[in-house]
Design a protein around this motif. Structure first.
Motif, PDB file in Angstrom:
ATOM      1  N   HIS A 108       0.822  -1.217   0.000  1.00  0.00           N
ATOM      2  CA  HIS A 108       0.000   0.000   0.000  1.00  0.00           C
ATOM      3  C   HIS A 108       0.863   1.278   0.000  1.00  0.00           C
ATOM      4  N   HIS A 112       1.067   4.477  -2.605  1.00  0.00           N
ATOM      5  CA  HIS A 112       0.994   5.933  -2.389  1.00  0.00           C
ATOM      6  C   HIS A 112       2.112   6.659  -3.145  1.00  0.00           C
ATOM      7  N   SER A 138      -0.225   9.580   6.118  1.00  0.00           N
ATOM      8  CA  SER A 138      -1.660   9.277   6.033  1.00  0.00           C
ATOM      9  C   SER A 138      -2.207   8.992   7.425  1.00  0.00           C
ATOM     10  N   ASP A 343      -6.735   7.112  -0.286  1.00  0.00           N
ATOM     11  CA  ASP A 343      -6.663   5.744  -0.814  1.00  0.00           C
ATOM     12  C   ASP A 343      -7.457   5.570  -2.110  1.00  0.00           C
TER      13      ASP A 343
HETATM   14 ZN    ZN Z   1      -3.331   4.997   2.415  1.00  0.00          ZN
END
Ligand code: ZN
Ligand code: KG4
Length: 376
Positions: A108, A112, A138, A343
């Motif tokens: 993940h 980003h 985040s 996201d």
């Molecule tokens: Zn995220």
């Protein structure tokens, strides 16, 4: 196609050759979690289950393709909530198996970073000079990565992280404490310009490495940048206690609850000058701490550019102050568009493209990795 379900957004996107976004569909669960003031893991999993099929169908339809046209299907492996990740992973594995397409696992956090790289690649004059110092900031993460490219593959060296809360978490917790909406970042972002950012002097302690841990980490330990955001949350709480703000916070929370679909402008009329000053000072302190350490790290590691990504990268004051310092230092800087800051799955598909070129496929035993790290 990229599929993302690590936290509270169910997302699917089709990206051609890692650079051209054909579709980018996000089903947000904000309304589900808002009454609790934070993500409830069980509810998140249930919402992902409900949303994943329609979201994937919408991404395919919007891209004007069929599932058979896909070259590969990528999914977020971690980090994130175990139950939430499992929904995306199980669904993607089944889809890839049924279609006979390669399956690709994506971190993940790498996603980003690729949100920025994807959009940079779309610009005519193309891309940031490398290595780039990436700040991923985040609700769950505050990390610095020195980012390089070697042929088609990307390499990340973790050169900084938070030792407690993530910056976004601090925004969310302070907003909740002050009776504002969820998630807190956009509320604080909208209210801060109405206060004086120098009114409350918050300070960030420098975190010193402990001698015994230095040995274990070698020389690199000294070159690690550490963030800590739990102290400022406590400092805001102490300010609220010593300035007797609880009654006005309770009243604001009640009024906002009465408004259906309340937005940050609704809160402005419900905040006095002292509260607005507190909000502005909190945001300034967090943004300045992120800015100071990011630019210091860029200097120490000889980065040729800076990129900032993750939900907090949507913050307007952060963008203004980072951009100003980058201009002063003559360092190129890039942020994702607002849609790609939080996201999404376009970033997952973009991060998967170099892995597809390298035939870096996941196997059928792919599972959720809730605390998956990026880089070494
Ligand atoms: Zn995220
Ligand atoms: O990247 P993201 O969607 O999910 C995670 O991977 O955590 O980030 C969500 C976080 C939340 O903490 C939210 O409050 C914060 O990003 N955020 C903001 C803003 N927009 C979202 N923080 C500050 N200013 C904003 N404008």
């Amino acid at each position: 196609m990229g599929i993302e379900s690590s936290c509270d957004e169910t997302a699917a996107a089709v990206v051609r050759r890692g650079t051209e976004t054909l579709s980018n569909v996000v089903a947000s669960q904000i309304a589900t979690h808002a009454p609790y003031g934070g993500v409830v893991p069980e509810l998140a999993s249930r919402e992902h289950l409900r949303n994943i099929v329609p979201v994937v169908r919408a991404a395919v339809a919007e891209a004007g393709i069929t599932l058979q046209d896909l070259d590969a299907i990528a999914v977020t492996e971690g980090p994130g909530l175990a139950g939430a990740l499992l929904v995306g992973i199980t669904y993607t594995k089944s889809l890839a198996y049924a279609l006979g397409k390669p399956l690709i696992a994506v971190n993940h956090l790498e996603g980003h970073i690729h949100a920025v790289l994807l959009e940079q690649a779309q610009l005519a004059q193309d891309s940031l000079p490398l290595p780039a110092l990436a700040l991923v900031v985040s609700g769950g993460h505050t990390h610095l990565y020195l980012t390089r490219r070697n042929g088609e593959s990307w390499h990340y060296r973790n050169v900084g992280h938070t030792v407690d809360d993530a910056a976004g978490e601090a925004f969310d917790k302070v907003a909740k404490l002050l009776g504002l909406g969820y998630p807190g970042g956009p509320w604080i972002d909208a209210l801060a310009p109405h206060g004086n950012p120098r009114a409350v002097p918050f300070s960030f302690a420098q975190i010193k490495p402990k001698a015994h841990r230095k040995e274990a980490h070698g020389d690199d330990w000294d070159r690690q940048f550490r963030f800590s955001f739990s102290g400022i949350k406590t400092a805001v709480l102490r300010y609220v206690q010593t300035h007797d703000l609880f009654a006005s916070i309770g009243a604001r929370r009640m009024r906002l609850n009465e408004i259906s679909d309340a937005r940050p402008p609704d809160a402005l009329a419900l905040c006095d000058e002292e509260t607005l000053n507190l909000i502005a000072s909190f945001q300034r302190a967090v943004v300045d701490d992120l800015r100071r350490k990011t630019f210091q790290a860029a200097e120490v590691f000889d980065a040729a550019s800076i990129l900032v990504s993750g939900g907090v990268a949507a913050n307007r004051e952060l963008r203004v102050r980072f951009t100003a310092e980058a201009a002063e230092r003559n360092v190129p800087i890039a942020f994702p568009s607002l849609a790609l800051s939080t996201d999404n799955a376009a970033m997952v598909a973009a991060a998967a493209w170099p892995k597809l070129l390298d035939h870096e496929y996941a196997t059928a035993d792919l599972s959720a990795e809730p605390s998956l790290a990026l880089g070494r």
